[in-house]
Design an enzyme around this catalytic site. Structure first.
Site, PDB file in Angstrom:
ATOM      1  CE  LYS A 156      -4.466   0.876   0.285  1.00 35.99           C
ATOM      2  NZ  LYS A 156      -5.609   0.009  -0.071  1.00 35.99           N
TER       3      LYS A 156
ATOM      4  CG  ASP B 299      -7.174   3.071  -1.097  1.00 32.89           C
ATOM      5  OD1 ASP B 299      -7.594   1.915  -1.141  1.00 32.89           O
ATOM      6  OD2 ASP B 299      -7.311   3.789  -0.088  1.00 32.89           O
TER       7      ASP B 299
HETATM    8  N1  GLU Z   1      -7.205   0.066  -3.138  1.00 34.73           N
HETATM    9  C1  GLU Z   1      -7.938  -1.114  -3.461  1.00 34.73           C
HETATM   10  C2  GLU Z   1      -7.984  -2.024  -2.250  1.00 34.73           C
HETATM   11  O1  GLU Z   1      -8.067  -1.550  -1.128  1.00 34.73           O
HETATM   12  C3  GLU Z   1      -7.472  -1.785  -4.747  1.00 34.73           C
HETATM   13  C4  GLU Z   1      -6.031  -2.151  -4.826  1.00 34.73           C
HETATM   14  C5  GLU Z   1      -5.558  -2.615  -6.193  1.00 34.73           C
HETATM   15  O2  GLU Z   1      -6.363  -2.691  -7.114  1.00 34.73           O
HETATM   16  O3  GLU Z   1      -4.377  -2.915  -6.286  1.00 34.73           O
HETATM   17  O4  GLU Z   1      -8.000  -3.227  -2.324  1.00 34.73           O
END
Ligand code: GLU
Length: 447
Positions: free
Chosen positions: A129, A169
């Site tokens: 993340k 996100d």
């Molecule tokens: N931010 C999204 C999540 O919390 C998607 C992450 C992604 O597609 O890599 O899963």
């Protein structure tokens, strides 16, 4: 203290003292630890390999300065991060969040959660993340572009299609991904799938924008099917007004549910007879324009209730889709009083441990975000394979694959969480994901 509590407390005491102030991270770890430590202890290889302790210590944390100029030429400085938690089952994968409140604590918890979520999808995706403490509100398009370019200038050396594949996100949507991807290509000198959530004209996947919200509804439908029920005619309270909230609302309405709320930090849009698709589109437009939800058009049959949350409204299903820890103990009591029997998380960790205790005591069926909101990252995984194949799926194919993946995630969590005729989805999701991670981590040796 029972055995599980003692194991959990001992485990928490082994985390680095440097993590003492990371309250969200510790909340996420404690939640998983209390479910999986007994499983770890039962397997001498997993136990000797300290699997959970290894997942709780990210592979690396990259922190960097982001320097950019606003439209008046003032130099602005922000902090950016990427937490690469584990690539044991695939390239690091997870979103980027731009928000003034973003801290290392948030990104550590989100990267940890992402390892489990991504394992549950059944796709080869590791956990990561990232983000920055940048506030995009009120910024011009040119400022957003310069910020994204400066951010990627620092991040580019650490990502790539087989290394780490960021996505969106909170406050990072198609526009930001476009600028970030352009900047990555510029730095790398090649075209490849180093980001997901890309636009359709340059290698994105159909349905990626809708995937988290639609996937949440598919997950809820699978939960209801286990009780021989369906979503048609159910009253659904949703918090948030972003990508996840509005697409969950859109899909719920398509499936015949009555969506009574959407919300933001200033209040709740309440429609006693349900929001129409037109009203949901209006919410999306307000969000895109950086406006709140006050003064909805009269014919929507909706009123804006300042400073209220959605949880006072009578509803069968609650879908928190805003942000972490938005449901505290009081909100959970309201949810119980509102007659809600099912809560599925669209956001990551929106329910505090105290709130969860209230919901559990009242018998509300609870689905953790790491299972119920995994649709977004799952379609990101499909985007990665489409980029590799240089062949793209139709929207219908992606939607069918998403539905299938959400059903499989549901079944993994439900089967593992089965006990005494009841399903503990939280424990099921934690343990099912842990087993997959533990097998991979132990197979790969002590690293
Ligand atoms: N931010 C999204 C999540 O919390 C998607 C992450 C992604 O597609 O890599 O899963």
């Amino acid at each position: 203290m029972d055995r599980i509590d003692a194991l959990t407390e001992h485990f928490m005491s082994t985390l680095s003292e440097q993590d003492d102030d990371l309250s969200n991270f510790k909340q996420a770890v404690r939640d998983v630890a209390s479910d999986v430590l007994a499983v770890e202890k039962n397997d001498p290889t997993w136990s000797a390999n300290q699997v959970l302790r290894r997942i709780a210590e990210p592979d690396r944390v990259i922190s960097f300065r982001v320097t950019w100029a606003d439209d008046d030429g003032n130099v602005c400085i922000n902090r950016g991060w990427r937490v690469q938690a584990s690539n044991a089952i695939g390239p690091y994968k997870g979103g980027l969040r731009f928000h003034p409140g973003v801290s290392l604590d948030d990104l550590r918890f989100l990267a940890f959660e992402q390892c489990f979520k991504n394992a549950l999808t059944g796709l080869p995706l590791g956990g990561a993340k990232g983000g920055a403490d940048f506030d995009p509100r009120g910024r011009s398009d040119a400022e957003i572009m310069r910020f994204c370019q400066a951010f990627m200038g620092k991040l580019a050396p650490y990502i790539g299609p087989d290394r780490d594949v960021p996505a969106g996100d909170i406050n990072v949507g198609p526009r930001e991904i476009g600028y970030l991807f352009g900047a990555w290509m510029n730095a790398a000198g090649i075209y490849d799938g180093a980001l997901t959530g890309k636009g359709l004209s340059y290698g994105g996947s159909e349905m990626r924008v809708e995937a988290t919200g639609y996937g949440l509804i598919y997950f809820v439908q699978a939960m209801l099917a286990r009780r021989n029920a369906d979503i048609t005619g159910k009253r659904v309270a949703i918090s948030g007004k972003g990508n996840v909230a509005t697409h969950a609302a859109e899909k719920a309405v398509c499936e015949g549910a009555t969506v009574v709320t959407l919300s933001d930090t200033s209040g709740t849009l309440y429609a006693p007879d349900g929001l129409s698709q037109e009203a949901i589109r209006w919410v999306q437009e307000q969000k895109a324009a950086g406006k709140d939800l006050a003064n909805p058009p009269k014919d929507f049959g909706a009123a804006f209730r300042e400073n209220e949350t959605p949880w006072q409204q009578s509803a069968d299903i609650a879908l928190p889709c805003a942000t972490q820890n938005e449901i505290d103990e009081d909100a959970a009591k309201s949810i119980v009083d509102a007659g809600t029997s099912l809560l599925a998380e669209g956001a990551n960790m929106p329910t505090t441990p105290d709130a969860l205790a209230v919901l559990r005591k009242a018998g509300v069926t609870y689905a953790p975000g790491k299972a119920s909101n995994a649709g977004g990252v799952a379609v990101s995984g499909l985007e990665m394979s489409q980029t590799s194949h240089r062949r793209f799926m139709t929207a219908e194919e992606v939607d069918a694959a998403l539905k299938d993946i959400m059903k499989q995630i549901h079944d993994r969590a439900a089967d593992e969480g089965q006990s005494g005729g009841k399903i503990d989805y939280a424990r099921g999701a934690n343990v099912a994901a842990y087993r997959k991670l533990a097998q991979a981590i132990t197979a790969q040796g002590v690293l």
